[in-house]
Design an enzyme around this catalytic site. Sequence first.
Site, PDB file in Angstrom:
ATOM      1  N   TYR A 197      -0.118  -0.014  10.627  1.00  0.00           N
ATOM      2  CA  TYR A 197      -0.471  -0.344   9.243  1.00  0.00           C
ATOM      3  C   TYR A 197       0.721  -0.098   8.322  1.00  0.00           C
ATOM      4  O   TYR A 197       1.023  -0.925   7.452  1.00  0.00           O
ATOM      5  CB  TYR A 197      -1.671   0.499   8.802  1.00  0.00           C
ATOM      6  N   SER A 257       0.859  -1.189   0.000  1.00  0.00           N
ATOM      7  CA  SER A 257       0.000   0.000   0.000  1.00  0.00           C
ATOM      8  C   SER A 257       0.889   1.230   0.000  1.00  0.00           C
ATOM      9  O   SER A 257       2.051   1.170   0.425  1.00  0.00           O
ATOM     10  CB  SER A 257      -0.882   0.006   1.251  1.00  0.00           C
TER      11      SER A 257
END
Length: 322
Positions: A187, A161
């Site tokens: 994350y 990501s």
Amino acid sequence: MPSQQAPIDSPFGYRSTAREVVSASDVAGKIIVVTGGYSGIGTETVRALVGAGARVIVGARRVDQAHDVLDDFDGDITALPLDLSDPTSIDAFAEAVAGVTDHIDILINNAAIMASPLARDARGFEMQFATNHLGHFQLAARLWPLVLAGAPGARVVALSSIGHRLHGLDLDDPNFEHREYDKWLAYGQAKSANALFALQLDKLGEPKGVRAFAVHPGGIATPLQRHLSMDEQRAMGWYDEEGNVNEHFKSTEEGASTTVWAATSPLLEGMGGVYCENCNIGALADENTPRGAGVFPHIRDEALAEALWRKSEEMTGVRFPG
């Protein structure tokens, strides 16, 4: 060795769809494993691949829901239970896959959680790192003999990501035991780990005919945002005050395109170890790079990738077979 991290001449781009991308490849009869292939961009990844004649095996934490989504698809799909936060479930899934195929042509590590509250798996590992990285690390190790049986030409695709720009990777404290938990830093750590996993796996797999790629799918409104309030998403510019999604976001069909491109494109033959975005190899980030794009230096650090690999082996107790 990893390919150069620089864009190539690709006929596809930001708004390409997964089905457009797969039309330029031949996947008929290929065996493809997709984790989380029944939600968000995973659904569109599976739809495009089976529509092009591939046989897809889906790892699903909620198998009943997977059947509700996938049973209407016209193609060869097998859904099997898989909880990436549970080592026993991972091993059982790998055994079940080995019971239905003797090789894997493409492994797509798609499933993920994002910005979740602090939680830990049964081993005490922070849940985002455990699910997004360690679970896929163990799964790839267990499926490795089948992937090797699909070589030469087999590929592994790890969904990273743009969140990797947050970095956060701390191999001395991956589980936030000695630092304050930050859901976004966690994350970023997990997504950095996904990209570094692909970098190191490609180095190990290349001599055996297996190449690996990391993928940033883009900004997409999917159930991945389930842990975020609408206020948070508006504050980040993902939705406006009327609840309309940002016009720069991709549809789920567009969001699945780079995954499918990395998994199938003949343009990537003989290449590997790179981070891909917008149906191309991503460009290295600099001060002029837009916020939602670019490859930050730490995920190209081969020494860090090797150190993460050793740490992952230590934490999971799993080593890749030769």
